[in-house]
Design an enzyme around this catalytic site. Structure first.
Site, PDB file in Angstrom:
ATOM      1  N   ILE A 161     110.128  49.200   2.099  1.00 35.72           N
ATOM      2  CA  ILE A 161     111.335  48.442   1.441  1.00 35.72           C
ATOM      3  C   ILE A 161     110.339  47.329   0.393  1.00 35.72           C
ATOM      4  O   ILE A 161     109.689  46.434   0.921  1.00 35.72           O
ATOM      5  CB  ILE A 161     112.496  47.868   2.124  1.00 35.72           C
ATOM      6  CG1 ILE A 161     113.423  47.410   1.121  1.00 35.72           C
ATOM      7  CG2 ILE A 161     111.944  47.006   2.931  1.00 35.72           C
ATOM      8  CD1 ILE A 161     114.779  46.940   1.780  1.00 35.72           C
TER       9      ILE A 161
ATOM     10  N   GLU B 260     109.183  48.894  11.144  1.00 40.34           N
ATOM     11  CA  GLU B 260     107.972  48.222  11.883  1.00 40.34           C
ATOM     12  C   GLU B 260     107.751  47.299  10.610  1.00 40.34           C
ATOM     13  O   GLU B 260     107.702  47.474   9.431  1.00 40.34           O
ATOM     14  CB  GLU B 260     106.982  49.239  12.012  1.00 40.34           C
ATOM     15  CG  GLU B 260     106.854  49.865  13.106  1.00 40.34           C
ATOM     16  CD  GLU B 260     107.082  51.561  12.800  1.00 40.34           C
ATOM     17  OE1 GLU B 260     107.038  51.839  11.524  1.00 40.34           O
ATOM     18  OE2 GLU B 260     107.719  52.141  13.485  1.00 40.34           O
TER      19      GLU B 260
ATOM     20  N   ASN C 257     104.170  38.826   8.956  1.00 39.08           N
ATOM     21  CA  ASN C 257     105.064  38.811   7.738  1.00 39.08           C
ATOM     22  C   ASN C 257     106.289  38.111   7.955  1.00 39.08           C
ATOM     23  O   ASN C 257     107.348  38.942   8.260  1.00 39.08           O
ATOM     24  CB  ASN C 257     105.481  40.410   7.233  1.00 39.08           C
ATOM     25  CG  ASN C 257     106.109  40.417   5.996  1.00 39.08           C
ATOM     26  OD1 ASN C 257     106.399  39.339   5.443  1.00 39.08           O
ATOM     27  ND2 ASN C 257     105.847  41.345   5.378  1.00 39.08           N
TER      28      ASN C 257
ATOM     29  N   TYR D 146     115.008  40.725   7.604  1.00 37.41           N
ATOM     30  CA  TYR D 146     115.581  41.646   8.648  1.00 37.41           C
ATOM     31  C   TYR D 146     116.522  41.070   9.742  1.00 37.41           C
ATOM     32  O   TYR D 146     117.355  41.551  10.004  1.00 37.41           O
ATOM     33  CB  TYR D 146     114.537  42.426   9.404  1.00 37.41           C
ATOM     34  CG  TYR D 146     113.542  43.497   8.194  1.00 37.41           C
ATOM     35  CD1 TYR D 146     114.315  43.910   7.310  1.00 37.41           C
ATOM     36  CD2 TYR D 146     112.256  43.310   8.476  1.00 37.41           C
ATOM     37  CE1 TYR D 146     113.182  44.690   6.493  1.00 37.41           C
ATOM     38  CE2 TYR D 146     111.379  44.243   7.616  1.00 37.41           C
ATOM     39  CZ  TYR D 146     112.200  44.621   6.615  1.00 37.41           C
ATOM     40  OH  TYR D 146     111.124  45.268   5.627  1.00 37.41           O
TER      41      TYR D 146
END
Lengths: 140, 145
Positions: B68, B102, B107, B114
């Site tokens: 994404i 994953e 990050n 998320y």
């Protein structure tokens, strides 16, 4: 020093890297993962799980924890002596069980994740054991 | 502005955005293979301009978010949320009840993103990402779409 993977490979070759200590079986090497107070025992190191096996394992755990609550983050355990607090539940996905594991009951025994993944029958069996455990827990 | 399925014709622009945006980008071939494999994809377009995209795979009741990305020039405008929302919706429509992904453990921005969407941290996959040094992956999932 040999890491877990090396130990696993050696064990597959029939070479036992670590000796079981009969007088102190707490020092037996295991492929375990602690998820808070749930211990899962695997037939290989956590890092060697195939992606689908890992997903299945996570789904199994999610089915055990209370609805809406979270299970704590995974922690790899390679020795029973690393377990500081008695787990509330052990799910074993391996036939190789340390001698003292039974003292940590309740214990749910299952086929390895690699087998379970492709066997609806074995999944059903495991699910009924989990359900039984959950009913028992809520009753107690 | 609208969300569409990605087509092979979009791949050149997508690959350019990917290269500009990600430190470890998918190659044009990765995108092509993903479409060839029948994975699902979503592109956010403003006229012919691609603002962002997502690739995901639904097998049975599992959906796996593969990639994404929002173009560098359009980050911070809520487009990522728009795309992810659509991924979750499409996954549900396609029969998924859980979405996995994953992310590199370093990050933090993505992990935070998320988590805001209700993804939970499940496990670490050690040395999952190639590179020097290799990097661990955080496996996350969201249940109950």
């Amino acid at each position: 020093m040999f890491d877990t993977k090396s130990s696993f490979i050696l064990s597959k070759l029939g070479i036992q890297r670590f000796q079981s200590q009969i007088n102190n079986s707490n020092s037996e090497v295991i492929f375990g993962v602690l998820w808070g107070d749930i211990l899962t025992l695997l037939d290989k190191s956590f890092n060697e799980l195939e992606e689908n096996e890992l997903k299945l394992l996570i789904k199994i755990l999610k089915s055990i924890v209370e609805d809406g609550s979270e299970y704590p983050f995974s922690k790899e355990i390679n020795n029973l002596s690393e377990i500081k607090k008695k787990p509330k539940l052990i799910i074993s996905f391996t036939s190789l069980k340390p001698n003292l594991i039974k003292k940590y009951s309740p214990l749910i025994e299952s086929k390895p994740l690699s087998v379970l993944e492709n066997s609806l029958e074995d999944k059903k069996t495991l699910w009924s054991k989990i359900k039984e455990h959950k009913n028992g827990s809520s009753a107690g | 502005m609208d969300l569409q399925l990605a087509s092979f014709g979009d791949l050149e622009k997508i690959s350019t955005i990917e290269k500009e945006t990600n430190e470890y980008p998918w190659t044009p071939n990765n995108f092509k293979s993903s479409l060839d494999a029948g994975n699902s994809s979503i592109v956010l377009k403003d006229n012919k301009n691609i603002l962002g995209y997502a690739f995901f795979s639904v097998i049975g009741t599992d959906s796996h978010l593969l990639n994404i990305t929002v173009s560098k020039n359009y980050q911070g405008k809520g487009y990522g949320k728009k795309i992810l929302k659509k991924v979750l919706f499409q996954s549900k429509v396609l029969g998924a009840s859980i979405v996995f992904l994953e992310v590199r453990v370093s990050n933090h921005k993505a992990i935070n993103f998320y988590e805001k969407f209700g993804f939970k941290r499940d496990a670490i996959r050690y040395n999952y990402y190639d590179g020097n040094p290799k990097e661990d992956a955080l496996l996350m999932s969201k249940q109950g779409l």
